[in-house]
Design a protein around this motif. Structure first.
Motif, mmCIF file in Angstrom:
data_model
loop_
_atom_site.group_PDB
_atom_site.id
_atom_site.type_symbol
_atom_site.label_atom_id
_atom_site.label_comp_id
_atom_site.label_asym_id
_atom_site.label_seq_id
_atom_site.Cartn_x
_atom_site.Cartn_y
_atom_site.Cartn_z
ATOM 1 N N GLU A 188 43.703 30.491 42.578
ATOM 2 C CA GLU A 188 42.795 30.336 41.445
ATOM 3 C C GLU A 188 43.598 30.318 40.140
ATOM 4 O O GLU A 188 44.415 31.197 39.896
ATOM 5 C CB GLU A 188 41.794 31.490 41.429
ATOM 6 C CG GLU A 188 40.459 31.146 40.849
ATOM 7 C CD GLU A 188 40.486 31.009 39.336
ATOM 8 O OE1 GLU A 188 39.709 30.202 38.815
ATOM 9 O OE2 GLU A 188 41.263 31.726 38.686
ATOM 10 N N GLN A 234 43.029 30.851 36.887
ATOM 11 C CA GLN A 234 42.856 31.814 35.801
ATOM 12 C C GLN A 234 43.254 33.234 36.206
ATOM 13 O O GLN A 234 44.041 33.883 35.519
ATOM 14 C CB GLN A 234 41.393 31.788 35.319
ATOM 15 C CG GLN A 234 40.935 30.447 34.777
ATOM 16 C CD GLN A 234 41.784 29.980 33.612
ATOM 17 O OE1 GLN A 234 42.190 30.767 32.748
ATOM 18 N NE2 GLN A 234 42.074 28.677 33.577
ATOM 19 N N TRP A 235 42.692 33.728 37.292
ATOM 20 C CA TRP A 235 42.938 35.116 37.687
ATOM 21 C C TRP A 235 43.593 35.232 39.059
ATOM 22 O O TRP A 235 43.751 36.342 39.578
ATOM 23 C CB TRP A 235 41.630 35.904 37.699
ATOM 24 C CG TRP A 235 40.502 35.211 38.388
ATOM 25 C CD1 TRP A 235 39.522 34.475 37.797
ATOM 26 C CD2 TRP A 235 40.237 35.174 39.806
ATOM 27 N NE1 TRP A 235 38.649 33.974 38.743
ATOM 28 C CE2 TRP A 235 39.058 34.391 39.987
ATOM 29 C CE3 TRP A 235 40.857 35.711 40.916
ATOM 30 C CZ2 TRP A 235 38.515 34.143 41.242
ATOM 31 C CZ3 TRP A 235 40.313 35.462 42.173
ATOM 32 C CH2 TRP A 235 39.161 34.691 42.319
ATOM 33 N N GLY A 236 43.985 34.123 39.667
ATOM 34 C CA GLY A 236 44.591 34.152 40.997
ATOM 35 C C GLY A 236 45.934 34.863 41.026
ATOM 36 O O GLY A 236 46.644 34.945 40.005
ATOM 37 N N LEU A 237 46.276 35.388 42.178
ATOM 38 C CA LEU A 237 47.507 36.164 42.340
ATOM 39 C C LEU A 237 48.751 35.348 41.996
ATOM 40 O O LEU A 237 49.679 35.850 41.348
ATOM 41 C CB LEU A 237 47.609 36.683 43.781
ATOM 42 C CG LEU A 237 48.859 37.498 44.141
ATOM 43 C CD1 LEU A 237 48.937 38.762 43.299
ATOM 44 C CD2 LEU A 237 48.867 37.836 45.633
ATOM 45 N N ASN A 267 49.323 32.684 39.903
ATOM 46 C CA ASN A 267 49.552 32.485 38.475
ATOM 47 C C ASN A 267 49.720 33.800 37.734
ATOM 48 O O ASN A 267 50.473 33.871 36.747
ATOM 49 C CB ASN A 267 48.409 31.678 37.864
ATOM 50 C CG ASN A 267 48.501 30.200 38.206
ATOM 51 O OD1 ASN A 267 49.535 29.724 38.664
ATOM 52 N ND2 ASN A 267 47.420 29.468 37.996
ATOM 53 N N THR A 268 49.031 34.844 38.186
ATOM 54 C CA THR A 268 49.186 36.164 37.552
ATOM 55 C C THR A 268 50.616 36.663 37.703
ATOM 56 O O THR A 268 51.215 37.180 36.736
ATOM 57 C CB THR A 268 48.205 37.175 38.183
ATOM 58 O OG1 THR A 268 46.864 36.723 37.984
ATOM 59 C CG2 THR A 268 48.365 38.549 37.542
ATOM 60 N N ARG A 301 52.926 34.672 35.400
ATOM 61 C CA ARG A 301 52.812 35.095 33.992
ATOM 62 C C ARG A 301 53.503 36.430 33.768
ATOM 63 O O ARG A 301 54.167 36.632 32.738
ATOM 64 C CB ARG A 301 51.335 35.185 33.597
ATOM 65 C CG ARG A 301 50.604 33.848 33.569
ATOM 66 C CD ARG A 301 49.199 34.014 32.977
ATOM 67 N NE ARG A 301 48.440 32.778 33.078
ATOM 68 C CZ ARG A 301 47.516 32.556 34.001
ATOM 69 N NH1 ARG A 301 47.238 33.488 34.913
ATOM 70 N NH2 ARG A 301 46.860 31.400 34.025
ATOM 71 N N ASN A 302 53.360 37.350 34.725
ATOM 72 C CA ASN A 302 53.940 38.685 34.564
ATOM 73 C C ASN A 302 55.463 38.681 34.594
ATOM 74 O O ASN A 302 56.099 39.576 34.015
ATOM 75 C CB ASN A 302 53.404 39.626 35.644
ATOM 76 C CG ASN A 302 51.947 39.982 35.421
ATOM 77 O OD1 ASN A 302 51.422 39.859 34.317
ATOM 78 N ND2 ASN A 302 51.279 40.429 36.469
ATOM 79 N N SER A 311 55.547 31.492 32.740
ATOM 80 C CA SER A 311 54.277 30.829 32.444
ATOM 81 C C SER A 311 54.382 29.316 32.543
ATOM 82 O O SER A 311 53.376 28.630 32.782
ATOM 83 C CB SER A 311 53.795 31.231 31.043
ATOM 84 O OG SER A 311 53.554 32.619 30.976
#
Length: 294
Positions: free
Chosen positions: A128, A130-133, A135-136, A139-140, A144
């Motif tokens: 996902e 926006q909040w999928g594992l 991409n998260t 970003r972390n 990005s």
């Protein structure tokens, strides 16, 4: 027993039940399918004989060409990525302690026994945007720039679906390789160790050559299973965006049940059977040498 094998009558008697089941449930259903592929058919009734027109339309269709390409992309990923990784894991796990091996045997088949829908929904959440594992995590860690809409981008969506499929069965393939490794006599490795052979040399000169029958089996079921992939596409993307993630099986389903073009859907089914037969012949050609015994 040897006399039974030499008797053609005895061989036929023993093979007859399996041949009967195969004929009734595999060969017989293909006959009406073949006839429908030469007709303009909506699934309920025929609207006339069209000859090879269904095959011509299907082969000229860009959607079918893309679906066929996607199918063989999945097959290539299975052959050149998933199978080597499975074999490598099996070789490494064979050298571990009994506790590690038992843990592996318990956990390796767990994904394979789960429903395709469960696995697909889990990976939809991971992908996902926006909040999928996925991409998260990117970003972390400050990456990005690598964030993607994994199930929406051309060229990426079919790779993500293929990864989901291969992830589910990579442990099962690994377990099959591991079972083959455990059937190899230990004295071969003891002799190799006395000659100074390390892990890699023993694997390349003893394990892999003696695993030929197991490799052929896993190679065959993985290849044909990859070619027939449908459920993951249906659940994760429904062939989208557009027709970018369709496989040959999904294209057959789409024409037959979404557009009521059963004639073209049947034509794809017949073409798919031919492709599977050709691939099987190629596999048998690759593994044509005599069986290794020990």
């Amino acid at each position: 027993m040897n006399s039974c094998y030499k008797s053609k009558k005895a061989v036929f008697i023993f093979a007859a039940p399996a041949l009967l089941i195969f004929t009734v449930f595999v060969v017989y259903p293909l006959i009406p399918e073949l006839f429908i592929s030469f007709q303009k058919h909506d699934g309920f009734q025929s609207h006339g004989f069209v000859g090879l027109q269904n095959y011509i339309d299907v082969l000229k269709s860009s959607s079918f060409q893309r679906a066929n390409l996607n199918t063989f992309i999945i097959v290539l990923l299975s052959i050149f990525v998933a199978l080597p990784v499975s074999l490598m894991f099996a070789l490494v796990i064979d050298r571990q302690t009994a506790r590690v091996r038992n843990f592996f045997k318990f956990t390796s088949v767990f994904p394979a026994i789960l429903s395709v829908t469960v696995i697909s929904q889990m990976w939809i959440a991971i992908y996902e945007p926006q909040w999928g594992l996925m991409n998260t995590l990117l970003r972390n860690i400050g990456a990005s720039w690598a964030v993607r809409s994994w199930l929406s981008e051309k060229g990426l969506v079919i790779i993500c679906i293929a990864f989901t499929f291969l992830w589910q069965y990579i442990g099962l393939n690994c377990l099959l390789f591991y079972a083959g490794i455990k059937s190899i006599p230990r004295n071969y490795y003891e002799a190799a160790q006395m000659d100074g052979a390390g892990f890699w040399k023993a694997s390349l000169t003893i394990t892999i050559p003696l695993l030929k029958d197991v490799i052929k089996y896993v190679f065959t079921i993985s290849t044909l299973g990859s070619m027939g992939m449908f459920a993951y596409v249906r659940v994760m993307t429904s062939g989208g965006p557009g027709d970018l993630s369709r496989t040959a099986m999904y294209q057959m389903y789409y024409l037959a049940f979404s557009t009521s073009e059963f004639g073209k859907g049947s034509a794809i089914a017949i073409l798919f059977i031919i492709e599977c037969l050709v691939v099987t012949l190629i596999i048998n050609k690759i593994f044509k040498d005599e069986r290794v015994e020990y």
